[in-house]
Design a protein around this motif. Structure first.
Motif, PDB file in Angstrom:
ATOM      1  N   ALA A  76       0.835  -1.208   0.000  1.00  0.00           N
ATOM      2  CA  ALA A  76       0.000   0.000   0.000  1.00  0.00           C
ATOM      3  C   ALA A  76       0.870   1.259   0.000  1.00  0.00           C
ATOM      4  CB  ALA A  76      -0.927  -0.011   1.210  1.00  0.00           C
ATOM      5  N   VAL A  77       1.908   1.251   0.834  1.00  0.00           N
ATOM      6  CA  VAL A  77       2.764   2.441   0.906  1.00  0.00           C
ATOM      7  C   VAL A  77       3.472   2.676  -0.425  1.00  0.00           C
ATOM      8  CG1 VAL A  77       4.850   3.388   1.977  1.00  0.00           C
ATOM      9  CG2 VAL A  77       3.088   2.362   3.407  1.00  0.00           C
ATOM     10  N   VAL A  78       3.981   1.589  -1.026  1.00  0.00           N
ATOM     11  CA  VAL A  78       4.684   1.741  -2.312  1.00  0.00           C
ATOM     12  C   VAL A  78       3.726   2.314  -3.362  1.00  0.00           C
ATOM     13  CG1 VAL A  78       5.758   0.475  -4.213  1.00  0.00           C
ATOM     14  CG2 VAL A  78       6.421  -0.036  -1.863  1.00  0.00           C
ATOM     15  N   LEU A  79       2.504   1.817  -3.406  1.00  0.00           N
ATOM     16  CA  LEU A  79       1.549   2.304  -4.414  1.00  0.00           C
ATOM     17  C   LEU A  79       1.153   3.752  -4.152  1.00  0.00           C
ATOM     18  CD1 LEU A  79      -0.723  -0.849  -4.892  1.00  0.00           C
ATOM     19  CD2 LEU A  79       1.114  -0.023  -6.366  1.00  0.00           C
ATOM     20  N   VAL A  80       0.865   4.060  -2.900  1.00  0.00           N
ATOM     21  CA  VAL A  80       0.451   5.436  -2.571  1.00  0.00           C
ATOM     22  C   VAL A  80       1.589   6.420  -2.840  1.00  0.00           C
ATOM     23  CG1 VAL A  80      -0.156   6.963  -0.653  1.00  0.00           C
ATOM     24  CG2 VAL A  80      -1.314   4.771  -0.905  1.00  0.00           C
ATOM     25  N   GLU A  81       2.795   6.052  -2.406  1.00  0.00           N
ATOM     26  CA  GLU A  81       3.930   6.967  -2.599  1.00  0.00           C
ATOM     27  C   GLU A  81       4.272   7.114  -4.080  1.00  0.00           C
ATOM     28  OE1 GLU A  81       5.812   8.738  -0.289  1.00  0.00           O
ATOM     29  OE2 GLU A  81       4.278   8.235   1.159  1.00  0.00           O
ATOM     30  N   SER A  96      13.237  11.903  -0.830  1.00  0.00           N
ATOM     31  CA  SER A  96      12.484  11.176   0.198  1.00  0.00           C
ATOM     32  C   SER A  96      12.042   9.794  -0.261  1.00  0.00           C
ATOM     33  CB  SER A  96      11.248  11.987   0.617  1.00  0.00           C
ATOM     34  OG  SER A  96      10.365  12.129  -0.473  1.00  0.00           O
ATOM     35  N   THR A  97      12.383   9.414  -1.498  1.00  0.00           N
ATOM     36  CA  THR A  97      12.019   8.077  -1.981  1.00  0.00           C
ATOM     37  C   THR A  97      13.178   7.488  -2.776  1.00  0.00           C
ATOM     38  OG1 THR A  97      11.110   8.925  -4.051  1.00  0.00           O
ATOM     39  CG2 THR A  97       9.564   8.691  -2.210  1.00  0.00           C
ATOM     40  N   VAL A  98      13.131   6.191  -2.938  1.00  0.00           N
ATOM     41  CA  VAL A  98      14.061   5.533  -3.857  1.00  0.00           C
ATOM     42  C   VAL A  98      13.238   4.942  -4.996  1.00  0.00           C
ATOM     43  CG1 VAL A  98      15.820   4.993  -2.152  1.00  0.00           C
ATOM     44  CG2 VAL A  98      13.989   3.370  -2.567  1.00  0.00           C
ATOM     45  N   SER A  99      13.893   4.735  -6.105  1.00  0.00           N
ATOM     46  CA  SER A  99      13.196   4.216  -7.281  1.00  0.00           C
ATOM     47  C   SER A  99      13.302   2.702  -7.322  1.00  0.00           C
ATOM     48  CB  SER A  99      13.806   4.828  -8.537  1.00  0.00           C
ATOM     49  OG  SER A  99      13.279   4.187  -9.673  1.00  0.00           O
ATOM     50  N   LEU A 100      12.195   2.078  -7.708  1.00  0.00           N
ATOM     51  CA  LEU A 100      12.187   0.622  -7.872  1.00  0.00           C
ATOM     52  C   LEU A 100      11.716   0.340  -9.292  1.00  0.00           C
ATOM     53  CD1 LEU A 100      12.413  -2.210  -6.469  1.00  0.00           C
ATOM     54  CD2 LEU A 100       9.984  -2.010  -5.998  1.00  0.00           C
ATOM     55  N   LEU A 101      12.593  -0.245 -10.085  1.00  0.00           N
ATOM     56  CA  LEU A 101      12.306  -0.602 -11.481  1.00  0.00           C
ATOM     57  C   LEU A 101      11.960   0.625 -12.329  1.00  0.00           C
ATOM     58  CD1 LEU A 101      10.031  -3.734 -10.798  1.00  0.00           C
ATOM     59  CD2 LEU A 101      12.489  -3.705 -11.244  1.00  0.00           C
ATOM     60  N   GLY A 102      12.333   1.786 -11.863  1.00  0.00           N
ATOM     61  CA  GLY A 102      12.094   2.989 -12.647  1.00  0.00           C
ATOM     62  C   GLY A 102      10.652   3.466 -12.633  1.00  0.00           C
ATOM     63  N   VAL A 103       9.773   2.701 -12.041  1.00  0.00           N
ATOM     64  CA  VAL A 103       8.350   3.054 -12.038  1.00  0.00           C
ATOM     65  C   VAL A 103       7.893   3.423 -10.631  1.00  0.00           C
ATOM     66  CG1 VAL A 103       6.017   2.214 -12.498  1.00  0.00           C
ATOM     67  CG2 VAL A 103       7.909   1.523 -13.985  1.00  0.00           C
ATOM     68  N   PHE A 104       8.205   2.552  -9.703  1.00  0.00           N
ATOM     69  CA  PHE A 104       7.735   2.751  -8.331  1.00  0.00           C
ATOM     70  C   PHE A 104       8.710   3.640  -7.566  1.00  0.00           C
ATOM     71  CE2 PHE A 104       6.201  -1.409  -9.738  1.00  0.00           C
ATOM     72  CZ  PHE A 104       4.840  -1.222  -9.593  1.00  0.00           C
ATOM     73  N   HIS A 105       8.165   4.477  -6.729  1.00  0.00           N
ATOM     74  CA  HIS A 105       8.979   5.345  -5.880  1.00  0.00           C
ATOM     75  C   HIS A 105       8.405   5.294  -4.467  1.00  0.00           C
ATOM     76  CE1 HIS A 105      11.372   7.376  -9.052  1.00  0.00           C
ATOM     77  NE2 HIS A 105      10.349   6.963  -9.783  1.00  0.00           N
ATOM     78  N   ALA A 106       9.225   4.892  -3.508  1.00  0.00           N
ATOM     79  CA  ALA A 106       8.744   4.761  -2.133  1.00  0.00           C
ATOM     80  C   ALA A 106       9.931   4.860  -1.187  1.00  0.00           C
ATOM     81  CB  ALA A 106       8.041   3.418  -1.971  1.00  0.00           C
ATOM     82  N   PRO A 107       9.667   5.076   0.099  1.00  0.00           N
ATOM     83  CA  PRO A 107      10.769   5.073   1.065  1.00  0.00           C
ATOM     84  C   PRO A 107      11.482   3.714   1.057  1.00  0.00           C
ATOM     85  CG  PRO A 107       8.774   5.962   2.048  1.00  0.00           C
ATOM     86  CD  PRO A 107       8.385   5.404   0.720  1.00  0.00           C
ATOM     87  N   LEU A 108      12.791   3.747   1.171  1.00  0.00           N
ATOM     88  CA  LEU A 108      13.609   2.530   1.091  1.00  0.00           C
ATOM     89  C   LEU A 108      13.140   1.476   2.101  1.00  0.00           C
ATOM     90  CD1 LEU A 108      16.153   1.040   0.095  1.00  0.00           C
ATOM     91  CD2 LEU A 108      17.475   2.317   1.779  1.00  0.00           C
ATOM     92  N   GLY A 109      12.827   1.926   3.322  1.00  0.00           N
ATOM     93  CA  GLY A 109      12.459   0.983   4.375  1.00  0.00           C
ATOM     94  C   GLY A 109      11.264   0.122   4.018  1.00  0.00           C
ATOM     95  N   PHE A 110      10.266   0.717   3.399  1.00  0.00           N
ATOM     96  CA  PHE A 110       9.060  -0.051   3.066  1.00  0.00           C
ATOM     97  C   PHE A 110       9.328  -1.036   1.929  1.00  0.00           C
ATOM     98  CE2 PHE A 110       7.330   3.575   5.317  1.00  0.00           C
ATOM     99  CZ  PHE A 110       6.412   2.959   6.152  1.00  0.00           C
ATOM    100  N   ILE A 111      10.210  -0.661   1.008  1.00  0.00           N
ATOM    101  CA  ILE A 111      10.558  -1.592  -0.074  1.00  0.00           C
ATOM    102  C   ILE A 111      11.313  -2.791   0.506  1.00  0.00           C
ATOM    103  CG2 ILE A 111      11.968  -1.859  -2.155  1.00  0.00           C
ATOM    104  CD1 ILE A 111      11.276   1.043  -2.842  1.00  0.00           C
ATOM    105  N   VAL A 112      12.269  -2.500   1.370  1.00  0.00           N
ATOM    106  CA  VAL A 112      13.053  -3.580   1.987  1.00  0.00           C
ATOM    107  C   VAL A 112      12.136  -4.473   2.831  1.00  0.00           C
ATOM    108  CG1 VAL A 112      14.895  -4.066   3.645  1.00  0.00           C
ATOM    109  CG2 VAL A 112      15.203  -2.264   1.964  1.00  0.00           C
ATOM    110  N   ALA A 113      11.295  -3.846   3.645  1.00  0.00           N
ATOM    111  CA  ALA A 113      10.388  -4.632   4.502  1.00  0.00           C
ATOM    112  C   ALA A 113       9.432  -5.467   3.660  1.00  0.00           C
ATOM    113  CB  ALA A 113       9.609  -3.697   5.423  1.00  0.00           C
ATOM    114  N   GLY A 114       9.020  -4.936   2.529  1.00  0.00           N
ATOM    115  CA  GLY A 114       8.129  -5.684   1.646  1.00  0.00           C
ATOM    116  C   GLY A 114       8.808  -6.931   1.099  1.00  0.00           C
ATOM    117  N   PHE A 115      10.081  -6.793   0.715  1.00  0.00           N
ATOM    118  CA  PHE A 115      10.815  -7.967   0.236  1.00  0.00           C
ATOM    119  C   PHE A 115      10.971  -9.000   1.361  1.00  0.00           C
ATOM    120  CE2 PHE A 115      12.299  -5.459  -3.469  1.00  0.00           C
ATOM    121  CZ  PHE A 115      12.024  -6.401  -4.442  1.00  0.00           C
ATOM    122  N   GLY A 116      11.187  -8.512   2.569  1.00  0.00           N
ATOM    123  CA  GLY A 116      11.293  -9.435   3.710  1.00  0.00           C
ATOM    124  C   GLY A 116      10.008 -10.204   3.919  1.00  0.00           C
ATOM    125  N   ALA A 117       8.890  -9.491   3.874  1.00  0.00           N
ATOM    126  CA  ALA A 117       7.592 -10.157   4.068  1.00  0.00           C
ATOM    127  C   ALA A 117       7.326 -11.150   2.939  1.00  0.00           C
ATOM    128  CB  ALA A 117       6.477  -9.109   4.132  1.00  0.00           C
TER     129      ALA A 117
END
Lengths: 407, 189
Positions: A76-81, A96-117
């Motif tokens: 949810a955070v990745v999509l909203v951000e 305030s965000t990092v890029s993921l695959l050039g499309v998604f932009h979100a705080p690094l922590g939520f991307i990392v936590a998402g991969f962990g989950a």
């Protein structure tokens, strides 16, 4: 245009809404992860007393509720951000965000936590498959247990990143507001420390087999005691990261105390919960008697506060005189000394007192593992000291990232 | 080429239907056990059973008089044999309605190996128990090295991330505002 000074924590700051959203999401993420950790503590006792008669046992339900909840929050955070980034909402940009695959932009922590989950979710059916093949008493050091635990570690790191970045931003511009404590600097700092405790608690669980079942590793001709190494790595790394992240005296001590308090509470309540469910459902207990509180296990986590005090004192004392790198290594060594002693005593006592090996090692089901030889203990201590020095350095770098990172 | 897909679809449908009809067929193993005055015919619907799937079974209880079948109760569990590292499983049992003395039940084994289905019958003619050996199969085991490769794969990601953070830290420090020189405290960032 007249604006209120940022340090007053003005609610009309253009970034305030964004900041509150992230803090709320980070708090929800940590809550879900904590729920999963409670489930894990209960699950360990459930295995010990009742075994594993189904995949969706009550503790498993709690664990996977936490994992799925954490994963959904991250998505949810990745999509909203991402949507806010492309809409150019104030406060959501490259700082305030990092890029993921050039499309998604979100705080690094939520991307990392998402991969962990995600890793934990993938590990769950694989772990079930492994249990189907090899039984209920598969050791914690099994492939898909490890996969799940590594996933948890990644997720916990992500949560710490998420809160630490908000800590930096609130310290720099004060938008978090000081009038509301939970969104103010103290609240975020405590939250970040609590998120960090999860990493320490996880490694403590991960090292349990080294205390009870597999005390030494045979590396070629050399035998080495393992528990001091793993526990030193965890305690020193997290302690150093805590003290550098906040640069406040006692940060490491407070962090390990919070970890100990949480672990002690779960260890205290888990056998009671097993007993309530076990008695009510008419289960047959695998061990003699009924689930009971093991007070030594409850109080044991507080032993990890001692190395953290050593890290706190050493780092802050040496920092005044020495260069950062030297101070972190000295503090790491200072923390590893008590941790090595504690871990060695725990292992020597743990083999005989818990008798976990009798359940975990069916091939030698009548014998406990032998007490480690002196050489193995000495080598374990030496390696732990080296690991402590390295962990001090690595923890200092991690803490510095958390002190600077705004993304 | 394009005309082949209806045939393929038909084949898939037939396969599905054959599976459904197979599931609807009768038991594939029947055993009779004697428990005091009672005779139990136990019908298993899969043999061997499979981990994680329901093993359905029927139990038909018979006795010399109809009175002995009145208010008969049946409980059951799957008890792992020595060498099977599993927990005892309680069977879920319910009256089948017809015939009198008929029960339907299931257990869901979680670990492969040998078990015994332990059934305890209680009624006017007394309480007795019978055992029926069961085998539980599991999916094919993958090699241990392969399992460890999968299990530790996320560790590579963690190591890669940690490695990237070193250069990220350097960039963060380079990007940090210079501010006044901190000569007295070399650790200051």
């Amino acid at each position: 245009m007249l604006t209120r000074p940022a340090t007053t924590g003005a609610r009309d700051h253009p970034f305030a809404g964004e900041r509150h959203f992230r803090l709320f999401a980070a708090a929800a993420l940590v809550s879900m992860q904590t729920l999963a950790a409670v489930g894990l503590g209960w699950d360990i006792q459930w295995h010990r007393w009742l075994g594993r008669d189904a995949f969706l046992t009550p503790p498993h339900l709690i664990i996977y509720t936490g994992v799925v909840g954490a994963g959904l929050i991250c998505i949810a955070v990745v999509l909203v951000e991402t949507e806010r980034y492309w809409r150019r909402v104030p406060g959501v940009d490259r700082t305030s965000t990092v890029s993921l695959l050039g499309v998604f932009h979100a705080p690094l922590g939520f991307i990392v936590a998402g991969f962990g989950a995600l890793t934990m979710a993938v590990a769950a059916p694989l772990d079930n498959y492994w249990h189907q093949l090899y039984g209920v008493d598969v050791t914690l050091w099994a492939p898909f247990h490890m996969m799940g635990l590594i996933g948890a570690g990644i997720a916990y790191l992500g949560a710490a990143y998420a809160l630490a970045s908000e800590l930096v931003r609130s310290r720099r511009d004060g938008t978090a507001g000081r009038r509301v404590m939970i969104f103010g600097w103290p609240g975020i700092a405590l939250g970040a420390l609590f998120a960090l405790t999860a990493v320490l608690r996880l490694v403590r669980v991960l090292m349990e087999p080294s205390i009870e079942t597999f005390p030494t590793w045979q590396l070629g001709p050399v035998e080495v005691l393992t528990s001091p190494i793993g526990l030193t790595l965890a305690v020193v790394l997290t302690s150093m990261a805590a003290v550098v992240m906040l640069r406040k005296p006692g940060a490491a001590t407070l962090m390990t105390f919070m970890a100990a308090l949480f672990t002690a509470t779960v260890t205290l309540l888990a056998p009671i919960a097993v007993r309530i469910v076990g008695d009510a459902s008419g289960y047959t207990y695998r061990l003699p008697g009924h689930p009971h509180i093991n007070w030594i296990q409850v109080l044991l986590p507080f032993a990890y506060v001692l190395p953290a005090i050593a890290v706190d004192v050493a780092y802050l004392a040496e920092l005044r005189r020495w260069h950062r790198m030297r101070a972190s290594i000295v503090a790491g060594l200072a923390g590893s000394l008590p941790m090595t002693a504690i871990a060695t005593i725990l292992t020597l006592d743990g083999i005989s007192s818990t008798e976990a090996a009798l359940r975990m090692l069916p091939a030698s089901s009548n014998e406990l593992p032998p007490q480690p030889a002196f050489r193995a203990i000495a080598l374990g201590a030496l390696v732990a000291l080296a690991v402590g020095a390295y962990s001090g350095r690595a923890g200092e770098q991690l803490g510095r990232i958390w002190r600077l990172n705004t993304r | 080429m394009m005309r082949r897909w209806p045939a393929a679809l038909l084949a898939v449908l037939l396969l599905g239907l054959s599976g459904i009809s197979a599931a609807g067929q009768g038991p594939i193993r029947s055993e009779t056990r004697y428990a005091g005055a009672y005779t139990l015919r136990i019908d298993l619907y899969s043999d061997p059973a499979f981990t994680g799937r329901r093993l359905n079974f029927d139990v038909v209880v018979d006795a010399s008089t109809a009175d002995q079948l009145r208010s008969v109760t049946l409980t059951g569990s799957a008890i792992p044999e020595v060498g099977t590292n599993a927990s005892p499983l309680r069977a879920t049992l319910s009256h089948a309605g017809q015939p009198v003395g008929g029960f339907q039940g299931y257990v869901t084994p979680q670990v492969r190996g040998s078990y015994r289905l332990h059934l305890t019958i209680s009624g006017p003619a007394g309480t007795n128990a019978v055992d029926l050996p069961l085998r539980v199969a599991a999916p094919t085991a993958i090699p241990i090295w392969f399992a460890w490769s999968i299990g530790l794969a996320p560790l590579l990601g963690l190591i890669g991330f940690s490695w990237g953070q070193r250069s990220y830290l350097a960039r963060l420090q380079a990007g940090a505002s210079p501010g006044p020189p901190a000569a007295s405290t070399p650790a200051a960032t």
